[in-house]
Write an enzyme that holds these catalytic residues in place. Structure first.
Site, PDB file in Angstrom:
ATOM      1  N   SER A   1      54.070  73.731 -16.884  1.00  0.00           N
ATOM      2  CA  SER A   1      55.457  73.534 -17.280  1.00  0.00           C
ATOM      3  C   SER A   1      56.061  74.901 -17.581  1.00  0.00           C
ATOM      4  O   SER A   1      55.364  75.910 -17.641  1.00  0.00           O
ATOM      5  CB  SER A   1      55.537  72.620 -18.508  1.00  0.00           C
ATOM      6  N   CYS A   2      57.385  74.934 -17.756  1.00  0.00           N
ATOM      7  CA  CYS A   2      58.079  76.185 -18.111  1.00  0.00           C
ATOM      8  C   CYS A   2      59.444  75.812 -18.679  1.00  0.00           C
ATOM      9  O   CYS A   2      59.542  74.897 -19.491  1.00  0.00           O
ATOM     10  CB  CYS A   2      58.167  77.145 -16.920  1.00  0.00           C
ATOM     11  N   PHE A   3      60.495  76.457 -18.214  1.00  0.00           N
ATOM     12  CA  PHE A   3      61.842  76.127 -18.694  1.00  0.00           C
ATOM     13  C   PHE A   3      62.590  75.237 -17.710  1.00  0.00           C
ATOM     14  O   PHE A   3      63.180  74.234 -18.095  1.00  0.00           O
ATOM     15  CB  PHE A   3      62.637  77.402 -18.953  1.00  0.00           C
TER      16      PHE A   3
ATOM     17  N   GLY B   1      61.082  74.644 -14.291  1.00  0.00           N
ATOM     18  CA  GLY B   1      60.211  74.288 -13.176  1.00  0.00           C
ATOM     19  C   GLY B   1      60.026  75.393 -12.151  1.00  0.00           C
ATOM     20  O   GLY B   1      59.490  75.143 -11.071  1.00  0.00           O
TER      21      GLY B   1
END
Length: 287
Positions: A242-244, A246
């Site tokens: 995950s991240c901010f 994608g």
């Protein structure tokens, strides 16, 4: 029978050798070099302002905004499969075509392209190690010449094992089946922002930028494994990145790939999670 995996990254020297002396106006369908230059602002024409100004010989432009219908929750939404198929056909990408993606501003777009093609069924894809910056630093030429490609019959086929939805992630907070690997560092503004920063509970941080050397090349398998170990990742258990929005999560998936693991990405990432998840499922770090 052992099935060989396509290399995650290829060197500038390797690519230069593959390009050879092919005619500039017609290129082989066995190799397709993609310039993935990307800016968040859709109003900026990166084809004209970037690709047409300078690109690697025989490369064609691949627009990450193409076929994407953005929403507030999913600003980096997935391309529509039918539209994506038709678009990729115009790039002349066939089932046996080896794609090599590169970027000019940073590694994120090329790794997003790497993940997208794998998500839609095309596994023969690599990233140019160090991107356009390394290509130029190594003394190789760039051009403004355009090339002609033979259209293909590419058809997208979604590999559901490489993607997770919001509902999947909510279930995972209960089952804890998959370890959540967050590509943001703990001091990232999207993590500590006083307005709506945070992480999915239990997430382990493997900062995207730490995956790269100072020249933009990908770190060694040994260094990558050390990063996973330091973050407390159990390599024998399932993972999801995950991240901010994608984008940089694709780098975490790529890092796992170098170590022999295919892991999915939560494509909505924190941007969707912060808007949909109940407060008890948003872990806030104390500032």
């Amino acid at each position: 029978m052992t099935i060989s995996r396509t290399a995650l990254v290829v060197s500038t020297n390797w690519l230069r050798e593959q390009l050879g002396n092919n005619a500039k106006n017609q290129i082989s369908k066995k190799l397709r070099v993609l310039d993935t230059s990307f800016l968040k602002n859709k109003e900026v024409d990166t084809y004209s302002t970037c690709y047409l100004q300078e690109h690697i010989p025989q490369s064609v432009y691949f627009g990450l905004h193409n076929c994407v219908e953005s929403t507030p929750e999913l600003p980096r939404n997935l391309p529509d499969p039918k539209c994506f198929s038709q678009y990729v056909q115009t790039l002349g990408i066939h089932p046996d075509t080896h794609i090599v993606a590169y970027d000019r501003f940073g590694p994120t777009p090329a790794f997003r392209a790497w993940w997208l093609f794998r998500l839609y069924g095309h596994k023969k894809v690599s990233v140019l190690d160090g991107g356009l910056r390394k290509w130029i630093a190594d003394g190789f030429e760039t051009t403004q010449d355009l090339v002609t490609v033979e259209p293909s019959e590419f058809e997208a086929s979604l590999d559901k094992s490489l993607i997770r939805s919001y509902d999947d992630m909510v279930r995972n907070t209960e089952t804890k089946k998959e370890q959540v690997l967050d590509a943001r560092s703990k001091d990232d503004n999207t993590v500590i922002n006083k307005l709506d920063g945070g992480v999915i509970p239990g997430a382990k941080h493997i900062p995207f930028e730490d995956l790269f050397n100072s020249d933009g090349t990908f770190k060694s398998e040994t260094e990558i494994k050390t990063m996973f170990d330091s973050a407390g990742v159990n390599f024998d258990a399932p993972m999801v990145a995950s991240c901010f929005t994608g984008m940089t999560a694709c780098g975490i998936a790529a890092a796992a790939y170098t170590l022999g693991k295919d892991i999915p990405i939560y494509y909505g990432s924190w941007t969707e999670w912060r808007q949909r998840a109940p407060e008890e499922l948003k872990h806030r770090y104390k500032v």
